[in-house]
Scaffold this active site. Structure first.
Site, PDB file in Angstrom:
ATOM      1  N   ASP A 105      21.937 -37.158  -4.933  1.00 40.45           N
ATOM      2  CA  ASP A 105      22.584 -35.328  -4.656  1.00 40.45           C
ATOM      3  C   ASP A 105      24.029 -34.781  -4.242  1.00 40.45           C
ATOM      4  O   ASP A 105      23.873 -34.424  -3.755  1.00 40.45           O
ATOM      5  CB  ASP A 105      21.761 -36.427  -2.697  1.00 40.45           C
ATOM      6  CG  ASP A 105      23.327 -36.899  -1.868  1.00 40.45           C
ATOM      7  OD1 ASP A 105      24.872 -37.174  -3.295  1.00 40.45           O
ATOM      8  OD2 ASP A 105      22.734 -38.322  -1.753  1.00 40.45           O
ATOM      9  N   ARG A 119      26.828 -30.013  -1.977  1.00 41.32           N
ATOM     10  CA  ARG A 119      26.070 -31.659  -1.581  1.00 41.32           C
ATOM     11  C   ARG A 119      24.679 -30.958  -1.010  1.00 41.32           C
ATOM     12  O   ARG A 119      25.203 -30.119  -0.450  1.00 41.32           O
ATOM     13  CB  ARG A 119      26.688 -31.935  -0.540  1.00 41.32           C
ATOM     14  CG  ARG A 119      26.213 -32.850   0.133  1.00 41.32           C
ATOM     15  CD  ARG A 119      25.781 -34.534  -0.021  1.00 41.32           C
ATOM     16  NE  ARG A 119      26.013 -35.666   0.320  1.00 41.32           N
ATOM     17  CZ  ARG A 119      24.367 -35.671   0.814  1.00 41.32           C
ATOM     18  NH1 ARG A 119      23.268 -34.994   0.149  1.00 41.32           N
ATOM     19  NH2 ARG A 119      24.006 -37.402   1.036  1.00 41.32           N
ATOM     20  N   ASP A 124      19.273 -37.515   0.706  1.00 41.34           N
ATOM     21  CA  ASP A 124      19.963 -38.437   0.541  1.00 41.34           C
ATOM     22  C   ASP A 124      19.466 -39.313  -0.975  1.00 41.34           C
ATOM     23  O   ASP A 124      18.255 -39.469  -0.006  1.00 41.34           O
ATOM     24  CB  ASP A 124      20.629 -39.458   1.900  1.00 41.34           C
ATOM     25  CG  ASP A 124      21.551 -40.607   1.893  1.00 41.34           C
ATOM     26  OD1 ASP A 124      22.327 -40.024   0.582  1.00 41.34           O
ATOM     27  OD2 ASP A 124      21.181 -41.221   1.495  1.00 41.34           O
ATOM     28  N   THR A 125      20.288 -39.510  -1.382  1.00 38.17           N
ATOM     29  CA  THR A 125      19.482 -40.931  -3.136  1.00 38.17           C
ATOM     30  C   THR A 125      20.963 -41.606  -2.734  1.00 38.17           C
ATOM     31  O   THR A 125      21.843 -41.275  -2.308  1.00 38.17           O
ATOM     32  CB  THR A 125      20.008 -39.755  -3.959  1.00 38.17           C
ATOM     33  OG1 THR A 125      21.229 -39.319  -4.365  1.00 38.17           O
ATOM     34  CG2 THR A 125      18.818 -38.432  -3.807  1.00 38.17           C
ATOM     35  N   GLU A 127      23.173 -44.963  -4.090  1.00 38.44           N
ATOM     36  CA  GLU A 127      24.761 -44.619  -4.846  1.00 38.44           C
ATOM     37  C   GLU A 127      24.480 -44.806  -5.969  1.00 38.44           C
ATOM     38  O   GLU A 127      23.846 -46.193  -6.427  1.00 38.44           O
ATOM     39  CB  GLU A 127      25.153 -45.186  -4.687  1.00 38.44           C
ATOM     40  CG  GLU A 127      26.034 -44.406  -2.583  1.00 38.44           C
ATOM     41  CD  GLU A 127      26.774 -43.094  -2.059  1.00 38.44           C
ATOM     42  OE1 GLU A 127      26.994 -42.207  -3.472  1.00 38.44           O
ATOM     43  OE2 GLU A 127      26.139 -41.681  -1.157  1.00 38.44           O
ATOM     44  N   ARG A 170      33.067 -29.594  -0.158  1.00 45.15           N
ATOM     45  CA  ARG A 170      31.278 -29.516   0.284  1.00 45.15           C
ATOM     46  C   ARG A 170      30.981 -28.473   0.051  1.00 45.15           C
ATOM     47  O   ARG A 170      30.607 -28.282   0.812  1.00 45.15           O
ATOM     48  CB  ARG A 170      31.365 -30.892  -0.788  1.00 45.15           C
ATOM     49  CG  ARG A 170      31.328 -31.894  -1.344  1.00 45.15           C
ATOM     50  CD  ARG A 170      30.394 -33.035  -1.058  1.00 45.15           C
ATOM     51  NE  ARG A 170      30.612 -34.330   0.249  1.00 45.15           N
ATOM     52  CZ  ARG A 170      29.295 -34.586   0.328  1.00 45.15           C
ATOM     53  NH1 ARG A 170      29.720 -35.612  -1.154  1.00 45.15           N
ATOM     54  NH2 ARG A 170      29.295 -35.288   1.161  1.00 45.15           N
TER      55      ARG A 170
END
Length: 300
Positions: A105, A119, A124-125, A127, A170
């Site tokens: 992401d 970002r 959300d993916t 880690e 970001r």
């Protein structure tokens, strides 16, 4: 002026009065006539002054009326609308140049003449290198799929109406390739969850949630591990649990070896056909393209 002539005329008349008239009567007559003349002069002067005063007042009144009739530029002008700020939230897609893929992401791009991390908004993916949990299930798959997508066409960013930069510096954006949403693709394939919903950056929240629900109903990707993807993040899983449940990464599906070989001069040419590279045993695999000797040639 008329009063002066009147006084002179009366004095001439007095000169012709007979000598028999007593001196006292002459003095009285002259005094009386003089008083009358002065009174007349006073009236004329007063009348003249009053006339001048009236004229000035009339002129002032006309001027004031004219001013009142004139349109007021300050009241009739419409207020000038302030220029939009950078976070005004237009749906314009801004072209950027990809520098590299960081994870599922996050990417690094060249924007406004400098390199900046981006970002992805609202998703959300897992880690790939979590400080406590290490590599999470489907983290590598999400990163690889993200890399494949952002390298497949023209990359653009869309900002929402809220903050465009997070506390880590970001950029916060919706990401597109050839006009297609990268976020939605990751959600559709079960490699991301809807997360970090901070109004007013919620323009595409509804379609994202709908896409997530379809992937969830199919039980694919992160949804194939029971209770793995939660509203608060991805829970810790055992190695066996993640190993049994993981799906092969895009373009890394098992294949039936075919006779012959596919020859490519270099990885650039190979990736045009196989964006994520090829494993050992594939007709297009060449040891010279497997620089890290991990059994996979030309992987990103």
């Amino acid at each position: 002026m008329n009063s002066i002539f009147g006084v002179i005329f009366i004095l001439l008349l007095i000169g012709t009065v007979t000598a028999a008239t007593s001196k006292r009567k002459i003095i009285v007559s002259v005094a009386a006539v003089s008083l009358l003349a002065l009174a007349g002069c006073s009236d004329i002067g007063s009348t003249s002054v009053d006339r001048k005063t009236d004229e000035i007042q009339a002129a002032d009144t006309e001027t004031q009326q004219e001013k009142e009739q004139e349109p007021s530029s300050t009241t009739e002008q419409k207020p000038v609308k302030e220029k939009s700020t950078d976070t005004s939230g237009t749906v314009d897609q801004i072209p950027v140049t990809l520098v590299k893929t960081i994870d599922g992401d996050t990417i690094k791009v060249r924007y406004n003449g400098k390199e900046q991390n981006v970002r992805y908004l609202l998703i959300d993916t897992p880690e790939t290198n979590h400080p406590r949990l290490g590599k999470q299930p489907f983290g590598e798959e999400a990163k690889e799929r993200n890399a494949q997508l952002v390298n497949s066409g023209d990359l653009t960013l869309e900002f929402d109406i809220g903050e465009r930069v997070d506390k880590y510096g970001r950029l916060l954006a919706y990401v597109y390739v050839d006009g297609k949403s990268v976020q939605e693709t990751l959600l559709e394939e079960g490699l991301a969850r809807v997360a970090y919903v901070y109004p007013p950056n919620t323009r595409h929240l509804t379609p994202y949630e709908e896409t997530q629900n379809r992937a969830k109903a199919k039980g694919i990707g992160i949804w194939s591990i029971e209770n793995y993807a939660t509203e608060s993040g991805f829970k810790e899983s055992s190695a066996g649990e993640s190993g049994d449940s993981q799906q092969p990464a895009p373009d890394r599906r098992p294949f039936e070896p075919a006779g012959g070989t596919e020859s490519f001069q270099n990885c650039t040419e190979l990736r045009k056909v196989y964006p994520n590279g090829v494993p050992e045993g594939h007709p297009a695999y060449q040891p010279k393209m497997d620089r890290d000797k991990d059994g996979y040639a030309c992987e990103r």
